[in-house]
Design an enzyme around this catalytic site. Structure first.
Site, PDB file in Angstrom:
ATOM      1  CG  HIS A 115      -1.803  -1.229   1.442  1.00 26.15           C
ATOM      2  ND1 HIS A 115      -2.753  -1.892   0.548  1.00 26.15           N
ATOM      3  CD2 HIS A 115      -1.160  -2.601   2.092  1.00 26.15           C
ATOM      4  CE1 HIS A 115      -3.024  -3.011   0.798  1.00 26.15           C
ATOM      5  NE2 HIS A 115      -2.327  -3.417   1.799  1.00 26.15           N
ATOM      6  CG  HIS A 207       0.735  -6.607   2.374  1.00 20.36           C
ATOM      7  ND1 HIS A 207       0.065  -5.511   1.850  1.00 20.36           N
ATOM      8  CD2 HIS A 207       1.757  -6.978   1.290  1.00 20.36           C
ATOM      9  CE1 HIS A 207       0.430  -5.648   0.600  1.00 20.36           C
ATOM     10  NE2 HIS A 207       1.568  -6.084   0.319  1.00 20.36           N
ATOM     11  CD  GLU A 288      -1.516 -10.088   4.143  1.00 15.60           C
ATOM     12  OE1 GLU A 288      -1.479  -9.146   4.962  1.00 15.60           O
ATOM     13  OE2 GLU A 288      -1.950 -10.011   2.891  1.00 15.60           O
TER      14      GLU A 288
HETATM   15 ZN    ZN Z   1      -2.024  -5.075   2.674  1.00 13.84          ZN
END
Ligand code: ZN
Length: 326
Positions: A115, A207, A288
């Site tokens: 992002h 992430h 993640e």
């Molecule tokens: Zn993400």
């Protein structure tokens, strides 16, 4: 679905490293709703053939830290310098100096902080559809955040910078897809292309997930083979899997974080709906690091010391992967 308000002050322009482009939209798109949608839409059944990761490079053997000035000068315009902490008081042990500070000399690593902190103010730009080979998808997403407003974009950038400091000290050239130095994005197809443009040996996208509040733990996302349209990642599926297994091992060892209990299988997921993996031509995985919507994970991910451990695990996995190949 991000609601960041109070963000740490940005680093000075001097410390802001140069950048490039690179990666994709993971599971953590936009909080719980995003998770739901992606999970249910995802054709990616978990493919978790557990495996024993290859030899690890330096498990648990974190070298002593050195002053932040020890980073080698960038050798290319795309090279980045080790970053200073984004938040006062969270001093990352800038760079570690492995026994051999040249372990990764000549190797190029593409790190893709997921992002962008500015995406929330650029919804029109990031909602543009881009071609990921087997589908069209949003250029980028805002990512998730914790209940207290710590954003995934800030988390990913901080951990990536910490990992860069470690890897640079080991001799690697580290290229970023974005370093908080552009207003939004880049798009996921550009994030994938960035690794090729940098002639990277390996790529990794960082992430934090936006899963259900009751779930916790980390997981690694591996590329499914996608040969469709402009995508053909068949050459990277196997090496990416090796990287993913090393990352699962090293990240767990460094942080103590358990495998996700709400998604994936034994900490591994395989997906064909992520542009950053579909379009990559170099070995690449996503991590993640935890579920930012879970209070226990959020507490850890908000802690700079824990983020340093996360960066260590990531750096050690990349080091293990590269040294095993050489
Ligand atoms: Zn993400």
């Amino acid at each position: 679905m991000t609601g960041p308000t109070n963000r740490p002050p940005r680093r000075s322009a001097l410390l802001r490293a140069t950048t490039v482009v690179g990666a994709a939209v993971p599971l953590c798109l936009a909080g719980w709703l995003g998770w739901q949608a992606v999970s249910h839409d995802s054709p990616a059944g978990a493919t978790a053939a557990a495996g024993t990761a290859a030899a690890s490079a330096t498990p648990g053997a974190a070298p002593p830290s050195t002053p932040a000035t020890t980073a080698p000068a960038p050798s290319t315009p795309a090279a980045t310098t080790p970053a200073a902490p984004a938040t006062p008081g969270d001093t990352p042990p800038a760079a570690t100096t492995p026994a051999a500070g040249t372990t990764l000399t000549g190797r190029t690593i593409l790190l893709d902080p997921g992002h962008n902190p500015g995406n929330t103010a650029h919804t029109a730009e990031i909602n543009r559809q881009v071609d990921i080979g087997n589908a069209r998808k949003e250029c980028d997403t805002t990512g998730t955040d914790t209940n207290s407003g710590y954003t995934e974009a800030d988390y990913s950038l901080d951990v990536s910078r910490r990992a860069r400091a470690i890897l640079t000290a080991r001799g690697a050239t580290v290229v970023f897809t974005q370093d908080g130095d552009r207003p939004w994005g880049p798009c996921i197809d550009e994030r994938a292309k960035a690794a090729a443009d940098a002639h990277a040996d390996v790529a990794l996208s960082v992430h934090g997930d936006g899963g259900p509040a009751g779930g916790s733990g980390f997981h690694v996302i591996l590329p499914a083979k996608v040969v469709a349209g402009k995508a053909d990642n068949s050459a990277i599926v196997e090496p990416s899997r090796r990287l993913g297994l090393l990352l699962r091992e090293q990240f767990r060892a460094a942080t103590g974080e358990p495998y996700a209990d709400y998604t994936a299988s034994d900490g591994l997921d395989t997906r064909s709906d992520l542009g950053g993996l579909n379009l990559s031509t170099v070995p690449k995985v996503f991590i993640e690091c935890g579920n930012m919507r879970n209070s226990a994970d959020a507490k850890r991910m908000t802690d700079p010391q824990w983020r340093q451990k996360a960066a260590q695990g990531i750096a050690d996995a990349l080091t293990a992967f590269l040294t095993a190949r050489s």
